[in-house]
Motif scaffolding. Structure first.
Motif: not given
Length: 118
Positions: A38, A61, A64, A95
């Protein structure tokens, strides 16, 4: 040469205690991979590293806000769209592994002490 550490470790499991420890190790590794991916994706798509981001600008996020697309933005090349969607799928898969290891942990607790608060 490939690294079969996880496979080899799996060969050595012979008790439920060993299995619990193995699942916990997988969960920790996946968490590290997910966080690293990420942060790397944030850097690639914003042009600055996670550490150099202004305070308050870090996304809660990354999937997103930077990766997930239900519609490809106007002007985005197919190459960029595929790359972003692939990264989103990888983060979501990590995840899913995290959630599966949590479920295995809860199942183990339930098998030993069904009335114990989770």
């Amino acid at each position: 040469m490939t690294d079969d550490t996880w496979v080899e470790r799996g060969h050595e499991i012979s008790t439920t205690a060993d299995l619990r420890e193995y699942v916990a190790e997988i969960r920790a590794e996946v968490s590290h991979m997910q966080t690293g991916l990420q942060r790397a994706a944030y850097g690639a798509f914003t042009g600055r590293s996670w550490l150099d981001a202004p305070e308050g600008e870090l996304p809660a996020d990354i999937v997103g806000e930077h990766l997930e697309m239900t519609v490809t933005p106007a002007g985005m090349t197919a190459r960029d769209a595929v790359y972003r969607q692939s990264l989103a799928a990888l983060v979501v898969a990590l995840d899913a592994v995290d959630r599966a290891t949590l479920t295995a942990w809860l199942a183990d607790i339930n098998a030993r002490e069904p009335d114990r608060p989770a």
